[in-house]
Structure formats: C-alpha cells, structure tokens
Write a protein that holds these residues in place. Structure first.
Motif, PDB file in Angstrom:
ATOM      1  N   PHE A 165       0.845  -1.204   0.000  1.00  0.00           N
ATOM      2  CA  PHE A 165       0.000   0.000   0.000  1.00  0.00           C
ATOM      3  C   PHE A 165       0.883   1.257   0.000  1.00  0.00           C
ATOM      4  O   PHE A 165       0.681   2.167  -0.795  1.00  0.00           O
ATOM      5  N   PRO A 180      -4.108   4.251   4.543  1.00  0.00           N
ATOM      6  CA  PRO A 180      -5.409   4.858   4.849  1.00  0.00           C
ATOM      7  C   PRO A 180      -5.889   5.818   3.754  1.00  0.00           C
ATOM      8  O   PRO A 180      -7.088   5.958   3.533  1.00  0.00           O
ATOM      9  N   ASP A 183      -7.281   3.741   0.927  1.00  0.00           N
ATOM     10  CA  ASP A 183      -8.580   3.242   1.411  1.00  0.00           C
ATOM     11  C   ASP A 183      -9.671   4.298   1.157  1.00  0.00           C
ATOM     12  O   ASP A 183     -10.737   4.015   0.609  1.00  0.00           O
ATOM     13  N   ARG A 184      -9.369   5.547   1.520  1.00  0.00           N
ATOM     14  CA  ARG A 184     -10.347   6.633   1.390  1.00  0.00           C
ATOM     15  C   ARG A 184     -10.645   6.932  -0.080  1.00  0.00           C
ATOM     16  O   ARG A 184     -11.798   7.010  -0.483  1.00  0.00           O
ATOM     17  N   GLN A 187     -12.748   4.420  -2.137  1.00  0.00           N
ATOM     18  CA  GLN A 187     -14.204   4.407  -1.915  1.00  0.00           C
ATOM     19  C   GLN A 187     -14.966   5.200  -2.969  1.00  0.00           C
ATOM     20  O   GLN A 187     -16.157   4.989  -3.174  1.00  0.00           O
ATOM     21  N   CYS A 237      -6.439   3.635  -7.144  1.00  0.00           N
ATOM     22  CA  CYS A 237      -6.431   3.232  -5.722  1.00  0.00           C
ATOM     23  C   CYS A 237      -7.341   2.032  -5.495  1.00  0.00           C
ATOM     24  O   CYS A 237      -6.969   1.073  -4.800  1.00  0.00           O
ATOM     25  N   GLN A 241      -6.005  -1.580  -4.155  1.00  0.00           N
ATOM     26  CA  GLN A 241      -6.614  -2.130  -2.936  1.00  0.00           C
ATOM     27  C   GLN A 241      -7.277  -3.481  -3.213  1.00  0.00           C
ATOM     28  O   GLN A 241      -7.106  -4.439  -2.451  1.00  0.00           O
ATOM     29  N   CYS A 245      -6.198  -6.983  -1.415  1.00  0.00           N
ATOM     30  CA  CYS A 245      -7.198  -7.642  -0.560  1.00  0.00           C
ATOM     31  C   CYS A 245      -7.561  -9.030  -1.094  1.00  0.00           C
ATOM     32  O   CYS A 245      -7.738  -9.972  -0.316  1.00  0.00           O
ATOM     33  N   ASN A 273      -8.268  -1.637   6.954  1.00  0.00           N
ATOM     34  CA  ASN A 273      -8.749  -1.341   5.597  1.00  0.00           C
ATOM     35  C   ASN A 273     -10.213  -1.763   5.401  1.00  0.00           C
ATOM     36  O   ASN A 273     -10.581  -2.905   5.679  1.00  0.00           O
ATOM     37  N   SER A 274     -11.022  -0.844   4.894  1.00  0.00           N
ATOM     38  CA  SER A 274     -12.469  -1.111   4.826  1.00  0.00           C
ATOM     39  C   SER A 274     -12.810  -2.227   3.833  1.00  0.00           C
ATOM     40  O   SER A 274     -13.666  -3.058   4.105  1.00  0.00           O
ATOM     41  N   GLU A 275     -12.104  -2.269   2.710  1.00  0.00           N
ATOM     42  CA  GLU A 275     -12.370  -3.329   1.721  1.00  0.00           C
ATOM     43  C   GLU A 275     -11.954  -4.698   2.288  1.00  0.00           C
ATOM     44  O   GLU A 275     -12.655  -5.692   2.113  1.00  0.00           O
TER      45      GLU A 275
END
Ligand code: KG4
Ligand code: ZN
Length: 332
Positions: A165, A180, A183-184, A187, A237, A241, A245, A273-275
């Motif tokens: 990352f 981070p 990640d943002r 989205q 991004c 990601q 993932c 990480n949200s994903e």
C-alpha cells in the motif's frame, strides 16, 4: 486490583496503555508526523521523537486510567521486532521505571501482540483459530493454539501488505503512510485495472512483483497521458486495494479450510482497511466462521495490544529480568 503499564515504541508510534484484569483502561498513541514527507519511516528521527514523547504519553495513559506510578504492578514492553533505535527508547524507559518502582518487567513480541489485540473485547476468540496479521512490516498467517502459543503457517517472502500500500501510494504521489489514503480514495473509485498475482507457496505472500507491475503500468500510462494519475486516481487506488485484498483473503480462505478451524481473526494496521474488512466478513459469513477484528485503535500500532500479552504473561508470572535488550528481529 492489578495494573500493568504497557509501552510500545517499535516503529514510529510512541504508545502507552494501562491494562487491568485484561481490560484496556487507557491506550494513548502519539503518532510521529515527521516521516510523512520522506515516504517512509526515518529511523534516526523516529528514535529522537520517541525520546521526546515517551514521558508525556505514559503520563497521559496513567491520568486517563486515574492511577499513579505507585499503583503499577508490572510493566510490559515491546522487545522486538522493530527498529533498534526505537526499541531502545521503550525498553530502556521500561527497565528504568520497573527498577525504580521495584516491579517486574514483561517482554512482549510485537507480532504476537497484534494477534492478542483480538482478546481486548468482551467476546474472545476460541482456540484454535487462524489470524491474518497484516502490518507495515509483516504479513503472516498465524495458527493460534492458545493465548501465547502460536505458529506462523506462512508469511511474506518479500514486502508486507502494508508496504505494498505505502510504496504504490508513493508512486501515486501520496503521503506516508498511504494505506489509509488509498482506502479513502478507493471508496470513490472502481477497480478497473488488473495486476498480476504472485505465484508462491500456498501460505506464502509476495508483493514485490505486484509493486513492480504497478510501477510499469503507471510509467506506460503516463507516457501516453501525463495526467493519467491525476485523472484516474480513485480508480487506480481501488484497483491496487482490490488486488492486495483479493490475495490476502484467498490465502486466508485456503488456510482456514486446510486447518479446519471455525474462527478467523485479523490484526495489524492493514486490517483497518475497509475493503479488507468487508471481504473478511463475507468470507466468514459464507463459511459460518466466527469473525474477529479488533477496533481500529487496536489494529494500528498501540500499547493496548502489548498490554494484552502482558496480562496473560502476568497471570503466568512470566517475567523477565532487567538484563533484557531490544531484539530487532525477534521471532515467536
Ligand atoms: O500495524 P501497523 O500500525 O504498524 C506496523 O507494525 O507496521 O501497520 C502500519 C501499516 C502501514 O503500512 C499503513 O499504510 C497500513 O498499516 N494501514 C492501512 C490502513 N490503515 C493503516 N492500509 C490500508 N488501509 C488502511 N485503512
Ligand atoms: Zn505493528
């Protein structure tokens, strides 16, 4: 009532926590912003910042837990792995305070602590379970047989997931740590670019080929259109990601099936990480696995997780003596 002061200084976060009966009462983290413009942690600057921050951070942790140093029963500290200069600050501080208070010192392996962050909540994982530990320096599949009895099933043979990352983020001109930020931005984007997957052992990871593939891809596209990155940042991004993932969850899924466990956990900074969290929860619900991921404050480097190991070692009276020294390549 017993109180353990936990100290973490292995990389670029100075952190102190108070743990009582396995419960995290306070968990203070001073993040070092000085590294942002260098694209990575500068070890010498990290050591100097730890020296400046350690006393205020410990004081803040004691204050929030409403206790004084005289109330402490033990001090747990990260012995390794990590940056030597950074570790020296935490270990030396812990030894000095333990000696002055005449209380035991407990040495903690940082990667084991990431896994143990899963025990900080009300509901705790049952043994055995598999934990995917993904941080800036490590990517590990860990079979956890008991509180402090863990075996690494496989790990990255080169870069860690967090590095994948951070380094691809650097190629995009993002600040450190870029995880981070990616990640943002992801989205708002779609995963439309594909990158090749590495071919390594079934429990192993490799991200250096991925990193090179992203580098050549960006070079090729910016040769054609110099504004390619700027115009497609969110999609790039999301694609980076997605690729990271997918690999992580695929390997975790293979290991879970092979070892027949019914509980899975994640740990480490990248597990914020949200994903990755979304895919982890999907994997667990599709297979009826119980899922554990610590809250974000216990995923990225923090002393609360150091205190969790400290607590279980305290119960076993597993103390060290004042001769302990930092171990930058410490294993478990
Ligand atoms: O566990 P950690 O705080 O420190 C180490 O022990 O290395 O992990 C730091 C890593 C960095 O590489 C950072 O970019 C990554 O965790 N990270 C993330 C996210 N939050 C932190 N990566 C992806 N998405 C995030 N939300
Ligand atoms: Zn860490």
């Amino acid at each position: 009532m017993n109180y353990i002061l936990a100290i973490e200084s292995s990389c670029d976060d100075t952190s102190a926590a108070i743990i009582s009966n396995g419960e995290v009462l306070s968990n203070k983290v001073a993040t070092q912003e000085v590294h942002q413009n260098y694209g990575g942690v500068v070890p010498e600057l990290a050591s100097r910042e730890h020296i400046q921050k350690i006393i205020p951070v410990v004081s803040a942790a004691l204050k929030e837990a409403k206790i004084k140093t005289a109330d402490l029963d033990a001090i747990a500290v990260t012995k390794g792995p990590g940056l030597l200069g950074s570790l020296i600050v935490g270990v030396t501080f812990a030894k000095s305070l333990a000696q002055s208070l005449n209380i035991p010192i407990i040495e903690v392996q940082h990667m084991q602590a990431h896994v143990m962050a899963n025990f900080a909540g009300e509901s705790k994982p049952e043994f055995p379970f598999i934990c995917l530990t993904v941080s800036g320096g490590h990517t590990q599949l860990v079979l956890v047989k008991d509180y402090l009895n863990m075996t690494i099933l496989g790990q990255s043979i080169d870069d860690a997931a967090g590095e994948a990352f951070d380094k691809t983020g650097k190629m995009l001109g993002l600040k450190y740590p870029s995880g981070p930020i990616i990640d943002r931005l992801a989205q708002q984007g779609q995963s439309v670019y594909e990158f090749p997957k590495s071919k390594v052992g079934k429990h192993e990871f490799s991200f250096s080929g991925f990193k090179t593939a992203v580098m050549y891809f960006l070079r090729r596209e910016t040769d054609k259109n110099p504004k390619f990155i700027e115009q497609n940042l969110n999609n790039i991004c999301a694609s980076i990601q997605n690729s990271i993932c997918e690999t992580l969850i695929e390997k975790l899924s293979i290991a879970a099936e092979e070892y027949g466990v019914n509980t899975l956990a994640m740990a480490g900074g990248v597990s914020a990480n949200s994903e990755l969290r979304k895919r982890f929860n999907e994997l667990c619900s599709a297979n009826n696995y119980k899922a554990f991921v610590p809250p974000i404050s216990l995923c990225t480097d923090n002393a609360g997780m150091i205190g969790m190991v400290g607590w279980y070692k305290y119960l076993d009276k597993n103390f060290s003596d004042l001769s302990i020294a930092p171990a930058p390549r410490m294993q478990f």
